[in-house]
Enzyme design. Structure first.
Site, PDB file in Angstrom:
ATOM      1  N   SER A  28       2.162  19.510   4.347  1.00  0.00           N
ATOM      2  CA  SER A  28       2.059  18.047   4.410  1.00  0.00           C
ATOM      3  C   SER A  28       0.604  17.586   4.416  1.00  0.00           C
ATOM      4  CB  SER A  28       2.783  17.519   5.658  1.00  0.00           C
ATOM      5  OG  SER A  28       2.304  18.164   6.817  1.00  0.00           O
ATOM      6  N   ASN A 115       5.049  19.281  17.548  1.00  0.00           N
ATOM      7  CA  ASN A 115       6.120  18.282  17.565  1.00  0.00           C
ATOM      8  C   ASN A 115       5.738  17.038  18.364  1.00  0.00           C
ATOM      9  OD1 ASN A 115       7.393  20.234  16.126  1.00  0.00           O
ATOM     10  ND2 ASN A 115       8.885  20.781  17.717  1.00  0.00           N
ATOM     11  N   THR A 160      17.588 -28.149  -3.150  1.00  0.00           N
ATOM     12  CA  THR A 160      18.671 -27.275  -2.703  1.00  0.00           C
ATOM     13  C   THR A 160      19.387 -26.877  -3.992  1.00  0.00           C
ATOM     14  OG1 THR A 160      20.230 -29.091  -2.437  1.00  0.00           O
ATOM     15  CG2 THR A 160      18.967 -28.500  -0.488  1.00  0.00           C
ATOM     16  N   HIS A 161      19.840 -25.637  -4.040  1.00  0.00           N
ATOM     17  CA  HIS A 161      20.434 -25.102  -5.270  1.00  0.00           C
ATOM     18  C   HIS A 161      19.477 -25.197  -6.458  1.00  0.00           C
ATOM     19  CE1 HIS A 161      24.243 -25.520  -3.004  1.00  0.00           C
ATOM     20  NE2 HIS A 161      23.737 -26.685  -2.651  1.00  0.00           N
ATOM     21  N   SER A 282      -2.471 -12.430 -21.746  1.00  0.00           N
ATOM     22  CA  SER A 282      -1.636 -11.594 -22.597  1.00  0.00           C
ATOM     23  C   SER A 282      -2.491 -11.055 -23.738  1.00  0.00           C
ATOM     24  CB  SER A 282      -0.486 -12.431 -23.155  1.00  0.00           C
ATOM     25  OG  SER A 282       0.014 -11.825 -24.336  1.00  0.00           O
ATOM     26  N   LYS A 288      -1.500 -17.550 -22.842  1.00  0.00           N
ATOM     27  CA  LYS A 288      -0.868 -17.137 -21.589  1.00  0.00           C
ATOM     28  C   LYS A 288      -1.829 -16.979 -20.428  1.00  0.00           C
ATOM     29  CE  LYS A 288       2.946 -15.223 -21.450  1.00  0.00           C
ATOM     30  NZ  LYS A 288       4.282 -15.637 -21.019  1.00  0.00           N
ATOM     31  N   ASN A 290      -0.796 -15.448 -16.798  1.00  0.00           N
ATOM     32  CA  ASN A 290       0.377 -14.948 -16.081  1.00  0.00           C
ATOM     33  C   ASN A 290       0.147 -14.825 -14.579  1.00  0.00           C
ATOM     34  OD1 ASN A 290       1.753 -14.681 -18.529  1.00  0.00           O
ATOM     35  ND2 ASN A 290       0.859 -12.652 -18.860  1.00  0.00           N
ATOM     36  N   GLU A 295       4.021 -12.012  -9.008  1.00  0.00           N
ATOM     37  CA  GLU A 295       5.054 -11.169  -9.637  1.00  0.00           C
ATOM     38  C   GLU A 295       5.027  -9.753  -9.061  1.00  0.00           C
ATOM     39  OE1 GLU A 295       5.789 -12.205 -14.174  1.00  0.00           O
ATOM     40  OE2 GLU A 295       3.673 -12.244 -13.698  1.00  0.00           O
ATOM     41  N   TYR A 322      13.359  17.997  17.359  1.00  0.00           N
ATOM     42  CA  TYR A 322      12.575  17.923  16.126  1.00  0.00           C
ATOM     43  C   TYR A 322      13.200  18.751  15.011  1.00  0.00           C
ATOM     44  CZ  TYR A 322       8.894  18.404  12.707  1.00  0.00           C
ATOM     45  OH  TYR A 322       8.205  18.397  11.531  1.00  0.00           O
ATOM     46  N   GLN A 327       9.060  15.423   8.699  1.00  0.00           N
ATOM     47  CA  GLN A 327       7.825  15.387   7.924  1.00  0.00           C
ATOM     48  C   GLN A 327       7.936  14.371   6.779  1.00  0.00           C
ATOM     49  OE1 GLN A 327       5.502  19.046   7.393  1.00  0.00           O
ATOM     50  NE2 GLN A 327       5.910  18.844   5.219  1.00  0.00           N
TER      51      GLN A 327
END
Ligand code: ARG
Length: 463
Positions: A28, A115, A160-161, A282, A288, A290, A295, A322, A327
């Site tokens: 690890s 541990n 709303t909606h 773009s 564009k 963006n 996003e 343990y 891990q």
């Protein structure tokens, strides 16, 4: 990293060396080296406790502390050579300590196991990260309050909606986001109280036969208390899951904000302009710009949710105490921390720079019959029962839709065609300003209330 696969710290009972792929498969150190500072801090406290309890001599303890200091300096200077053969951060540091100071280094692990060590490291690490996340949350919240203050009077349609509902103020909308983040900050503070419990002393699982002083170690490390039960202490990862759940909620909130920013910055809404430095263009469409940052934040939310499910599943089949399964807690946790901190940071940087476009918001609020409820309330004040008022206004709206005109654009005579109770004073309630100003109670959208809520929010942040 050295590929050397000799002398494991646990090599005593083995007759052959580890398979080369198994060594890499079980290691690890590639990711848990991130915990080095906490591993060293835990070792320092453990050594001091051992010396105080007479288990190590003061001289041995001094050697250990100095050795750990120089290891930390080497790691931070990039001079430390991490070895996969030494499996993890704990054995890498311990092996180096022994190489540097000899016998005393071999005594550091007295009364301790990897541990309880790893559980301690993880808690120390997460405690710091929670503090860092909460600081970023606070910075974002402060930015939102500034924006709310600047735009306390700015009107936009509330939805709303995703249909225009009633006008609200932009400041009020920002304060809604603020509240979500305030719950997140509180949740993380609460989560921290359960993170800040010390596993050290649980050793492998049953505790240790040495006369250790767990309260002293806990005090040195700033833990609130030693864990009550050794079996639970080494195997519990609830705190990792709980943190990830808190993180998932923060990301849910950021994702919702992102969704709004993406909609709002589209040509169709045009409510806000994201600063150029938070957007990209773009390669094919020259026009564009963006909204990449929101996003990406919306997208990154998915991996944090995924880590939560992964961690829950990691734990569900584990018997006490343990198991090596544990891990697997680190990579999702680290990725959640990185994703969360990055997303908060970019939001905290971006929000104060958001350019608001009040004219577009006002036009949108004007076009969607957003004061229809105000007209119904007006009729109620003139003595009409609410259900009847609803019906009357519904007919007026249908007329408006047919004509392509808002209620405020109709003449008094036209409006009176729907109800004789309508009089000249109706135009005061049909304005957007009148509509928001009327919602003048705690939690309401009136600019006056927004300002009062901002003042209260600032006090709450200081508490
Ligand atoms: N690398 C291990 C982990 O992350 C450390 C604890 C290992 N303990 C053990 N008994 N193999 O969980």
């Amino acid at each position: 990293m050295s590929e050397h696969s000799s002398d494991k710290p646990w090599g005593g009972r083995f007759t052959e060396s580890t398979d080369a792929f198994v060594e890499a498969f079980t290691a690890s150190v590639g990711f848990d080296r991130r915990l080095y500072r906490y591993d060293i801090a835990g070792s320092r406290a453990h050594a001091r406790m051992l010396a105080r309890a007479g288990i190590l001599t003061e001289a041995e303890c001094d050697q250990i502390l100095k050795g750990l200091d120089s290891i930390q300096a080497d790691i931070e200077a990039g001079r430390f050579e991490w070895s996969v053969a030494l499996e993890d951060v704990h054995m890498n540091i311990e092996a180096r300590l022994t190489a540097a100071i000899g016998e005393a280094g071999k005594k550091l692990h007295t009364g301790r196991s990897r541990n309880d060590q790893v559980a301690t490291d993880l808690r120390l690490y997460l405690r710091d990260e929670i503090d860092a996340v909460r600081a970023e949350l606070l910075r974002l919240q402060q930015g939102l309050l500034e924006l709310a203050e600047r735009e306390a009077d700015t009107i936009l349609p509330g939805f709303t909606h995703l249909q225009v509902a009633q006008p609200v103020t932009f400041g009020h909308h920002m304060l809604a986001w603020f509240e979500m983040l305030e719950r997140d900050r509180q949740r993380l503070a609460d989560c921290r109280t359960r993170v800040n419990i010390m596993p050290l002393g649980a050793a492998a699982l049953a505790g240790t036969s040495y006369p250790i002083d767990r309260a002293y170690t806990a005090e040195l490390l700033g833990f609130d208390a030693p864990a009550e039960n050794s079996l639970d202490a080494v195997s519990d990862r609830d705190f990792v899951i709980e943190f990830n759940a808190c993180a998932a909620l923060v990301m849910t909130h950021l994702s919702r904000f992102s969704e709004e920013l993406i909609l709002w910055s589209s040509a169709q809404f045009g409510f806000v302009d994201l600063p150029d430095r938070f957007c990209t263009g773009s390669s094919i469409m020259p026009q564009k710009k963006n909204p990449d940052v929101p996003e990406l934040v919306r997208g990154k939310t998915g991996r944090v949710f995924g880590h939560l499910m992964g961690l829950l599943t990691l734990m569900k089949g584990q018997p006490l105490a343990y198991n090596k399964d544990n891990q697997e807690d680190k990579e999702p946790l680290f990725d959640t921390v990185d994703t969360l901190k990055g997303s908060l940071r970019v939001f905290a940087d971006m929000m104060p720079a958001l350019r608001v476009k009040p004219a577009a918001m006002l036009a949108a609020a004007r076009s969607g019959f957003s004061t229809a409820t105000d007209l119904a309330d007006y009729l109620v004040r003139k003595g009409l029962p609410f259900r009847d008022a609803h019906e009357v206004v519904g007919r007026a709206v249908r007329h408006g839709v047919e004509q392509g005109r808002d209620l405020a654009d109709m003449s008094l005579a036209e409006l009176r065609g729907f109800s004789e109770r309508i009089e000249e004073d109706v135009f005061a309630v049909l304005t957007l300003e009148g509509s928001v100003a009327a919602r003048n109670h705690i939690g309401g959208t009136a600019p006056e209330q927004v300002r009062a809520a901002i003042a209260r929010a600032r006090t709450r942040l200081k508490a």
